[in-house]
Enzyme design. Structure first.
Site, PDB file in Angstrom:
ATOM      1  N   GLU A 272      77.433   6.095 107.687  1.00  0.00           N
ATOM      2  CA  GLU A 272      76.346   5.858 106.505  1.00  0.00           C
ATOM      3  C   GLU A 272      76.514   6.783 105.340  1.00  0.00           C
ATOM      4  OE1 GLU A 272      71.578   5.495 105.796  1.00  0.00           O
ATOM      5  OE2 GLU A 272      72.333   5.872 107.656  1.00  0.00           O
TER       6      GLU A 272
ATOM      7  N   HIS B 230      75.064   0.542 109.989  1.00  0.00           N
ATOM      8  CA  HIS B 230      75.467   0.833 108.560  1.00  0.00           C
ATOM      9  C   HIS B 230      76.989   0.687 108.344  1.00  0.00           C
ATOM     10  CE1 HIS B 230      71.568   1.995 107.021  1.00  0.00           C
ATOM     11  NE2 HIS B 230      71.437   2.685 107.992  1.00  0.00           N
TER      12      HIS B 230
END
Length: 381
Positions: free
Chosen positions: A222, A247
């Site tokens: 992320e 993510h």
């Protein structure tokens, strides 16, 4: 409420006026004394959400937006993990999902102590039983619309190795006691500012070393950096056989990771609005998931923390994914595949997946019939 040592707002319930270093003040009395209650209400809202009139000015950098993001969680903790309210909070949160046609939820949580107004503390088993009670209640209330929710135990990635070892042991114990409810483990919070998966490698390998299977659902990559320890987390998450990658924003910068994740059928949990709010991407048409969708990479759409940006459910993220990530070729087939992926890559058992998919197929058929009918009416008009 009061300001802690970091000058961040926190809330807590008390049976009588507290005596502590923090200068606690009654929210009710402060609102009554405020010259403009609406301004006071807006101040409260600003401290428990990311909503502002001028996000570019309020959050000039990722560090600034993350600072407020984490402060919101700190402020909410005293409201959410309060004995009389925790079950109601989770119930309302799940109902908001159900009303948005979400059939099933996997919730990540740190499972902190739950307190009472008199200062007493409930243990983790009390919280687990409370969550199970809510799940049972929801299944009774929505027998044809909801397949329940499950829990992924999480730890803040900035804590010590000893804390992570204890958390993993706790997860294993809860998994043994609640095998159909506690489904895995993850590390959360600001990845760029936290420790890497490699830093905790001995702790993360511990379950396999003692012959136990602990599914991982790692937040990894992320970040919009390249060649840093954070985006390298994606490689380690795959090597640790994560069930999904949370993510995975940086995965397109690592061809091996893309190839290996696709080979192992490890999906990314894509959180388009969260990525935009936290300043990883301004225009979602430039999101890495655009490339991933183009090559049929396994994806599921998630909402991350929708209430913090003033939305409920999952529809907003699906809309963003459809309009921005899918490109001009996105159609009903795109939506259908993303929805079915959510069931396919869930932590449900095979039997639960079959049951949930059957319910979903009926809902999808009804949805298509409604679209056909609407199209006919519009054409006739």
């Amino acid at each position: 409420m009061c300001l802690d040592e970091s000058k961040e707002l926190i809330f807590k319930f008390f049976a009588s006026h507290p005596s502590s270093e923090c200068e606690w003040k009654s929210v009710e009395k402060m609102r009554q004394a405020s010259p403009d209650p609406e301004v006071f209400d807006q101040m409260l809202l600003n401290n428990v959400t990311m909503l502002v009139e001028n996000p570019e000015e309020a959050y000039p950098s990722q560090n600034a937006v993350w600072k407020h993001f984490l402060a919101v969680f700190k402020a909410l903790a005293g409201l959410v993990f309060y004995g009389p309210g925790v079950k109601d909070f989770v119930h309302r949160a799940m109902v908001s999902m159900i009303e948005d046609n979400v059939q099933y939820v996997e919730m990540r949580s740190l499972l902190p102590p739950v307190y009472e107004a008199d200062g007493s503390i409930h243990d983790m088993q009390w919280l687990m039983e409370s969550l199970l009670d809510v799940n049972t209640q929801l299944l009774k209330e929505y027998p044809t619309d909801f397949s329940g929710f499950k829990l992924i135990y999480t730890s803040d990635r900035k804590v010590s190795r000893e804390v992570i070892r204890d958390a993993i042991n706790t997860t294993l114990q809860l998994q043994a006691k609640y095998p159909n409810f506690m489904v895995g483990y993850d590390l959360v919070a600001h990845e760029d500012a936290g420790f890497t998966l490699l830093h905790f490698i001995n702790e993360l390998l511990y379950p396999s070393q003692i012959g136990q299977n602990l599914p991982f659902f790692f937040h990894a990559g992320e970040t919009d950096w390249y060649g840093q320890s954070t985006d390298i987390n994606i490689l380690d998450a795959i090597l640790l056989n994560t069930s999904r990658i949370g993510h995975g924003y940086a995965i397109t910068k690592h061809p091996w990771a893309m190839q290996e994740a696709k080979k192992r059928d490890i999906p990314l949990e894509v959180n388009p609005i969260s990525n935009q709010v936290l300043k990883y991407v301004d225009d979602l048409r430039n999101h890495p998931a655009v490339n991933l969708m183009a090559v049929d990479f396994p994806l599921v759409i998630s909402a991350d923390d929708p209430s913090l940006w003033g939305v409920s459910g999952l529809s907003y993220d699906y809309y963003a994914a459809f309009m921005a990530l899918g490109g001009a070729w996105a159609d009903l087939g795109t939506l259908k595949k993303l929805a079915k992926n959510s069931i396919k890559y869930s932590a449900m058992s095979i039997e639960e997946k079959v049951h949930t998919m059957n319910i979903w197929e009926k809902k999808w058929e009804k949805f298509i019939e409604e679209i056909d009918q609407t199209s006919i009416l519009h054409f006739s008009g």
